[in-house]
Scaffold this active site. Structure first.
Site, PDB file in Angstrom:
ATOM      1  CB  SER A  99      42.860  26.831  57.825  1.00 53.13           C
ATOM      2  OG  SER A  99      43.031  25.722  56.958  1.00 53.13           O
ATOM      3  CB  SER A 113      43.076  23.612  54.425  1.00 49.31           C
ATOM      4  OG  SER A 113      44.344  23.527  55.040  1.00 49.31           O
ATOM      5  CE  LYS A 167      43.192  21.974  58.136  1.00 44.48           C
ATOM      6  NZ  LYS A 167      44.005  23.178  58.011  1.00 44.48           N
TER       7      LYS A 167
END
Length: 363
Positions: A105, A50, A53
């Site tokens: 997230s 993640s 991102k």
């Protein structure tokens, strides 16, 4: 870019009690200069979960109009993994969704952002185009959330570069340093524990998948310097980041750029009883730099390079700024260090001709 330590040297010399670094890959980088201060296997291509991102947010912020509203589509809600729990049909802004992306997230937030910023495939193209724009050659994105894919990868070094670019956006800084944020009836909480564990922490992004392991990007600011730490596949990431950031900041030392009252320049004067006047510093300036940066410091003056009498001592005479490349270290006001009064007026050409013809009059 000079790399001061790497690999085993990092583990043996910098970490307390010679404890080995747990990360498969790690980098500490100066966010402003791009200088790599510490690294271990920093150029290895690895999945990044993640922490993807960060690029998702960077591209979305470049789209602008963060407060425009959109209606959540069903396909935005059907994403596996971590979530901000978007509900089909609800209305919220792109800004709200960015908080859900970076704090919780949310994989659903990532898909929603992509869908509302040109569509999924177009958005992925924008992410890869942004990577190319930043000069990255070992980064490729297949999705906006970091779910595992064979051709979805980056390096610790290039992920630090992406983060440096994102941190230049004040909205990104504000989002990732926020502990909690309310969207409608939901409260979003930041998963980055370093915000409460480390002095000067800015936050940034956590990540985990089975394939990537624990991934973490953090940033912190001390004494005007911002450092970024990246670890990929690190089971002990919180402790490693504290030690990596400490080791990075330890490389900076305080130096004096100039003292208050010190003469730092000279300015020409026209029409006065002196040809030049000294310019002195108003305040004492210090900066935190690495030993390698000392010889690269440049002083830039702002303001007029000449002046006309009369000159008043201690009046403002512009500014001086100390820089390392594009990084501004400190700025101060310059003052005139002495006065220059008007010189006696010279006779005009006509007066001198008449004096030659008729002789000068007695004074």
């Amino acid at each position: 870019m000079k790399k001061l330590w790497c690999g085993i040297l990092l583990c043996l010399l910098l970490l307390p009690d010679s404890r080995a670094l747990s990360a498969q890959s790690a980098v500490v980088m100066d966010a402003d200069t791009g200088e790599v201060l510490l690294e271990q296997n920093g150029d290895a291509r690895l999945p990044m979960a993640s922490t993807t991102k960060i690029m998702t947010a960077l591209v979305a912020l470049g789209e602008g109009d963060l407060d425009r509203e959109y209606t959540v589509k069903k396909e935005y809600t059907r994403v596996e993994g971590s979530s901000m729990y978007l509900q089909e049909g609800e209305t919220l802004t792109l800004r709200d969704t960015l908080y859900g992306l970076m704090l919780e997230s949310g994989n659903d937030a990532a898909v929603a952002i992509a869908g509302e910023c040109g569509g999924f495939d177009v958005f992925i193209e924008k992410m890869n185009a942004k990577a190319a724009e930043l000069g990255l050659t070992d980064t490729h994105f297949d999705n906006p959330n970091g779910l595992s894919s064979e051709t979805h990868y980056t390096t610790a070094h290039e992920l630090a570069q992406i983060t440096a670019a994102a941190l230049r956006d004040p909205v990104f800084r504000q989002i990732v340093s926020t502990q909690s944020y309310t969207v409608g009836q939901r409260t979003l909480s930041n998963h980055n524990r370093l915000l409460s564990m480390y002095e000067g922490a800015i936050g940034v992004k956590t990540g985990y998948t089975k394939a990537a392991g624990r991934c973490l990007v953090s940033a912190a600011e001390r004494n005007g310097r911002t450092l970024i730490a990246v670890t990929l596949n690190d089971p002990n990431d919180w402790n490693d980041h504290i030690e990596l950031l400490d080791a990075g900041f330890a490389q900076y030392e305080e130096i004096t750029l100039h003292e208050a009252g010190e003469e730092v320049a000279v300015q020409r004067v026209f029409g006065g009883d002196a040809d030049t006047v000294p310019l002195v510093a108003q305040h004492t300036l210090t900066a935190y730099v690495t030993p390698e940066e000392k010889d690269r410091i440049e002083a830039v003056r702002y303001g007029d390079k000449i002046c006309y009498a009369p000159v008043v001592k201690s009046a403002a005479a512009g500014q001086i700024e100390y820089r390392i490349g594009d990084k501004a270290l400190a700025k101060d006001t310059l003052l005139y260090g002495s006065a220059s009064i008007l010189a006696p007026e010279e006779k005009s050409l006509t007066e001198r001709i008449l004096d030659r013809i008729f002789g000068e009059k007695d004074q």
